[in-house]
Design a protein around this motif. Structure first.
Motif, PDB file in Angstrom:
ATOM      1  N   THR A  78       0.715  -1.013   0.075  1.00 30.09           N
ATOM      2  CA  THR A  78       0.152  -0.034   0.111  1.00 30.09           C
ATOM      3  C   THR A  78       0.956   1.288   0.014  1.00 30.09           C
ATOM      4  O   THR A  78       0.492   2.289  -0.511  1.00 30.09           O
ATOM      5  CB  THR A  78      -1.068  -0.125   1.362  1.00 30.09           C
ATOM      6  OG1 THR A  78      -0.155  -0.063   2.398  1.00 30.09           O
ATOM      7  CG2 THR A  78      -2.041  -0.976   0.911  1.00 30.09           C
ATOM      8  N   ALA A  79       2.104   1.223   0.757  1.00 26.62           N
ATOM      9  CA  ALA A  79       2.806   2.417   0.690  1.00 26.62           C
ATOM     10  C   ALA A  79       3.389   2.925  -0.780  1.00 26.62           C
ATOM     11  O   ALA A  79       4.080   3.899  -0.953  1.00 26.62           O
ATOM     12  CB  ALA A  79       3.951   2.190   1.554  1.00 26.62           C
ATOM     13  N   ASP A  89      -0.124  12.142  -1.721  1.00 26.78           N
ATOM     14  CA  ASP A  89       0.569  10.710  -1.261  1.00 26.78           C
ATOM     15  C   ASP A  89       0.770  10.709   0.167  1.00 26.78           C
ATOM     16  O   ASP A  89       0.173   9.588   0.672  1.00 26.78           O
ATOM     17  CB  ASP A  89       1.667  10.308  -2.111  1.00 26.78           C
ATOM     18  CG  ASP A  89       1.631  10.517  -3.711  1.00 26.78           C
ATOM     19  OD1 ASP A  89       0.439  10.441  -4.247  1.00 26.78           O
ATOM     20  OD2 ASP A  89       2.508  10.227  -4.550  1.00 26.78           O
ATOM     21  N   LYS A  90       1.502  11.380   0.857  1.00 24.60           N
ATOM     22  CA  LYS A  90       1.711  11.237   2.136  1.00 24.60           C
ATOM     23  C   LYS A  90       0.179  11.336   3.137  1.00 24.60           C
ATOM     24  O   LYS A  90      -0.130  10.592   3.966  1.00 24.60           O
ATOM     25  CB  LYS A  90       2.649  12.724   2.744  1.00 24.60           C
ATOM     26  CG  LYS A  90       3.925  12.188   2.395  1.00 24.60           C
ATOM     27  CD  LYS A  90       4.745  13.562   2.886  1.00 24.60           C
ATOM     28  CE  LYS A  90       6.068  13.616   2.220  1.00 24.60           C
ATOM     29  NZ  LYS A  90       6.899  14.752   2.750  1.00 24.60           N
ATOM     30  N   ALA A  93      -1.394   8.059   2.319  1.00 21.93           N
ATOM     31  CA  ALA A  93      -0.931   6.899   2.891  1.00 21.93           C
ATOM     32  C   ALA A  93      -1.119   7.278   4.561  1.00 21.93           C
ATOM     33  O   ALA A  93      -0.836   6.184   5.119  1.00 21.93           O
ATOM     34  CB  ALA A  93       0.695   6.985   2.785  1.00 21.93           C
ATOM     35  N   SER A  94      -1.435   8.181   5.052  1.00 20.76           N
ATOM     36  CA  SER A  94      -1.718   8.543   6.567  1.00 20.76           C
ATOM     37  C   SER A  94      -2.548   7.606   7.173  1.00 20.76           C
ATOM     38  O   SER A  94      -3.577   7.038   6.686  1.00 20.76           O
ATOM     39  CB  SER A  94      -1.716   9.894   6.790  1.00 20.76           C
ATOM     40  OG  SER A  94      -2.970  10.353   6.395  1.00 20.76           O
ATOM     41  N   LEU A  98      -5.283   5.108   4.095  1.00 22.65           N
ATOM     42  CA  LEU A  98      -5.160   3.976   3.945  1.00 22.65           C
ATOM     43  C   LEU A  98      -4.293   3.449   5.157  1.00 22.65           C
ATOM     44  O   LEU A  98      -4.202   2.268   5.554  1.00 22.65           O
ATOM     45  CB  LEU A  98      -4.155   3.712   2.802  1.00 22.65           C
ATOM     46  CG  LEU A  98      -4.841   3.746   1.159  1.00 22.65           C
ATOM     47  CD1 LEU A  98      -3.722   3.656   0.402  1.00 22.65           C
ATOM     48  CD2 LEU A  98      -5.957   2.780   1.259  1.00 22.65           C
ATOM     49  N   VAL A 100      -0.867   2.951   5.955  1.00 24.18           N
ATOM     50  CA  VAL A 100      -0.143   2.285   5.318  1.00 24.18           C
ATOM     51  C   VAL A 100       1.164   1.726   6.472  1.00 24.18           C
ATOM     52  O   VAL A 100       1.555   0.517   6.210  1.00 24.18           O
ATOM     53  CB  VAL A 100       0.885   2.591   4.201  1.00 24.18           C
ATOM     54  CG1 VAL A 100      -0.167   2.899   3.092  1.00 24.18           C
ATOM     55  CG2 VAL A 100       1.788   3.691   4.600  1.00 24.18           C
ATOM     56  N   LYS A 101       1.189   2.276   7.373  1.00 20.65           N
ATOM     57  CA  LYS A 101       2.054   1.865   8.228  1.00 20.65           C
ATOM     58  C   LYS A 101       1.437   0.645   9.315  1.00 20.65           C
ATOM     59  O   LYS A 101       2.080  -0.223   9.472  1.00 20.65           O
ATOM     60  CB  LYS A 101       2.658   2.761   9.487  1.00 20.65           C
ATOM     61  CG  LYS A 101       3.427   3.906   8.840  1.00 20.65           C
ATOM     62  CD  LYS A 101       3.944   4.830   9.917  1.00 20.65           C
ATOM     63  CE  LYS A 101       4.920   5.732   9.238  1.00 20.65           C
ATOM     64  NZ  LYS A 101       5.441   7.065  10.036  1.00 20.65           N
TER      65      LYS A 101
END
Length: 192
Positions: A78-79, A89-90, A93-94, A98, A100-101
């Motif tokens: 996912t990242a 994008d950041k 991804a946060s 999503l 992603v971490k």
């Protein structure tokens, strides 16, 4: 008697080999970049944001004489999302979207393939994303198969679906942004 036994064994082996040879294994051509997982989502109802996931891998089995026996499995990082805008994008991804971490992978595993036409099928399977697994159906099109210039054999497909983000515990950024369109294009290299 011994001749009949050998003949029966030879025939059985030939039939078994023929049955096994029909459905071939293919690896998605990630290395040659002949595979894409693209997405599109509405931005405030005024335009669409387009993006892709750059890192994914998978495989499928395919037999043009029996497409219903096909299977596919795809793992996606996912990242690896990209929308041509680093700050966006950041944000995607946060943990706002999503995360992603916490959820570094998404996975699709087919459960059935149903032919809908000469070169089309509904591919249904389990999609796991954001820690949630839901059944999803892709509208798939068979593009073709055959030899490539490097001595291998390939088969290619396109597939589309629309996901309701709320089904996966993801809240879209606005009322018009609750669904995500996926457009997948893959070439698979036949495994020997």
């Amino acid at each position: 008697m011994l001749k009949k036994t050998f003949a029966a064994l030879a025939l059985g082996t030939a039939l078994l080999s023929a049955g096994q040879a029909m459905a071939a294994e293919y690896k998605i051509d990630k290395e040659g970049q002949h595979a894409f997982v693209d997405w599109k989502i509405s931005h405030l109802g005024y335009s669409f944001i387009h993006g892709t996931f750059k890192d994914f891998d998978g495989n499928f089995t395919w037999d043009s004489a029996k497409p219903e026996a096909s299977k596919i499995s795809v793992d996606l990082k996912t990242a690896s999302l990209w929308s041509n805008h680093a700050e966006r994008d950041k944000h995607i991804a946060s943990a706002d979207f999503l995360d992603v971490k916490k959820y570094p992978e998404a996975k699709f595993v087919s459960t059935s393939v149903k032919s809908t036409g000469d070169k089309t099928a509904d591919v249904t399977g389990d999609l796991t994303m954001h820690g949630v697994t839901k059944p999803v159906t892709f509208k798939a099109t068979f593009n073709g198969e055959g030899k490539d210039p490097w001595g291998g054999e390939r088969a290619g497909f396109n597939a589309t679906t629309t996901l309701n983000l709320n089904d996966f515990g993801i809240k879209g950024p606005g009322a018009t942004s609750q669904t995500l369109d996926l457009d997948i294009s893959v070439e698979g290299v036949k495994q020997k």
